[in-house]
Scaffold this motif. Structure first.
Motif, short mmCIF file in Angstrom:
data_model
loop_
_atom_site.label_atom_id
_atom_site.label_comp_id
_atom_site.label_asym_id
_atom_site.label_seq_id
_atom_site.Cartn_x
_atom_site.Cartn_y
_atom_site.Cartn_z
N LEU A 1 80.48 -14.27 -84.00
CA LEU A 1 80.82 -15.40 -84.88
C LEU A 1 82.25 -15.80 -84.57
O LEU A 1 83.15 -14.96 -84.61
N LYS A 2 82.43 -17.06 -84.23
CA LYS A 2 83.76 -17.56 -83.87
C LYS A 2 84.15 -18.69 -84.82
O LYS A 2 83.41 -19.68 -84.93
N ARG A 3 85.29 -18.54 -85.44
CA ARG A 3 85.74 -19.58 -86.36
C ARG A 3 86.30 -20.75 -85.56
O ARG A 3 87.16 -20.56 -84.69
N ILE A 4 85.79 -21.95 -85.85
CA ILE A 4 86.27 -23.12 -85.12
C ILE A 4 87.06 -24.06 -86.02
O ILE A 4 87.73 -24.96 -85.54
N ARG A 5 86.95 -23.87 -87.33
CA ARG A 5 87.71 -24.71 -88.25
C ARG A 5 87.94 -23.96 -89.55
O ARG A 5 87.03 -23.31 -90.05
N GLY A 6 89.18 -24.05 -90.07
CA GLY A 6 89.51 -23.34 -91.31
C GLY A 6 89.27 -24.20 -92.54
O GLY A 6 88.33 -24.97 -92.57
N GLY A 7 90.14 -24.06 -93.53
CA GLY A 7 89.99 -24.85 -94.75
C GLY A 7 89.18 -24.12 -95.80
O GLY A 7 88.94 -22.92 -95.69
N SER A 8 88.73 -24.88 -96.81
CA SER A 8 88.06 -24.24 -97.94
C SER A 8 86.64 -23.82 -97.58
O SER A 8 86.07 -22.92 -98.18
N LYS A 9 86.03 -24.51 -96.62
CA LYS A 9 84.70 -24.12 -96.14
C LYS A 9 84.77 -23.91 -94.64
O LYS A 9 84.36 -24.77 -93.86
N PRO A 10 85.31 -22.74 -94.22
CA PRO A 10 85.54 -22.54 -92.79
C PRO A 10 84.24 -22.62 -91.98
O PRO A 10 83.20 -22.15 -92.41
N GLN A 11 84.35 -23.28 -90.84
CA GLN A 11 83.19 -23.43 -89.96
C GLN A 11 83.28 -22.44 -88.81
O GLN A 11 84.33 -22.30 -88.18
N TRP A 12 82.17 -21.77 -88.57
CA TRP A 12 82.08 -20.79 -87.50
C TRP A 12 80.89 -21.17 -86.62
O TRP A 12 80.03 -21.95 -87.05
N LEU A 13 80.84 -20.60 -85.43
CA LEU A 13 79.65 -20.70 -84.59
C LEU A 13 79.06 -19.31 -84.46
O LEU A 13 79.78 -18.34 -84.22
#
Ligand code: MN
Length: 204
Positions: free
Chosen positions: A151-163
């Motif tokens: 699992l790689k995080r690609i975007r942070g913030g309140s709902k972080p997006q991972w692949l």
């Protein structure tokens, strides 16, 4: 355990193979022991798969809209959601209308996992440090899913997006598609429709 403690213990750990010695590794997350994982199929406002890993007494959670793949060339979006309690892993049933996540929940896969980043000598990372860094590598032993997933995080913030990506190992198979060929519960054998019918409160 904090990253700085991980750093300061790196030479202690480098000298030892904790799968052979019973000396303390200074971090329960680094022990070879297995922890629980679950993937819940959730027919809410839109169908998705909730992937949850036991870390530090809670279930760290991601919503995976298309579900996990066994094909290493697929990159499945996984949106990190709030931590859930450990006993949520056994939950299968209906969340009533008007409640958060209203809809039907199925235990689509479950089993144990190992942290693949635990055994890398001075570069060893516990799960908490891996989550903080945005790179999680786990070995799943489920009923449907087997082998390594990254699992790689690609975007942070309140709902972080991972692949979520299948690693290349014996559990990888580009032709398998368990999301469509193995749709039912590993807990009860039921389909979403059966769960909704049997636990939905009687009106339907
Ligand atoms: Mn959900």
């Amino acid at each position: 355990m904090s990253t700085s403690a991980d750093t300061r213990l790196s030479s202690y750990r480098q000298k030892r193979d904790f799968s052979r010695t019973r000396e303390p590794d200074g971090n329960p997350e680094l022990r070879p022991g297995r922890r629980r994982f679950v993937i819940q199929k959730h027919d809410a406002s839109s169908l998705h798969y909730d992937f949850r890993l036991e870390v530090g007494g809670v279930l760290v959670s991601w919503a995976v809209p298309r579900g996990p793949s066994t094909n290493p060339s697929d990159k499945r979006l996984a949106v990190q959601t709030e931590d859930h309690p450990l006993d949520y892993a056994g939950f299968e049933g209906c969340i009533p209308e008007g409640e958060y996540g209203a809809g039907t929940v199925m235990v689509w896969d479950s089993g144990t996992y190992r942290n693949l980043r635990a055994g890398k000598g001075s570069k060893a990372k516990g799960m908490e440090a891996s989550l903080e860094e945005g790179l999680v590598e786990v070995w799943l032993e489920g009923e449907k899913l087997h082998g390594g997933y990254a699992l790689k995080r690609i975007r942070g913030g309140s709902k972080p997006q991972w692949l979520m990506i299948k690693m290349k190992d014996g559990g990888a198979d580009a032709r398998r598609n368990p999301v469509s060929t193995q749709p039912d519960s590993v807990k009860s054998g039921r389909s979403l429709e059966q769960i909704a019918q049997e636990e939905g409160g009687g009106d339907d």
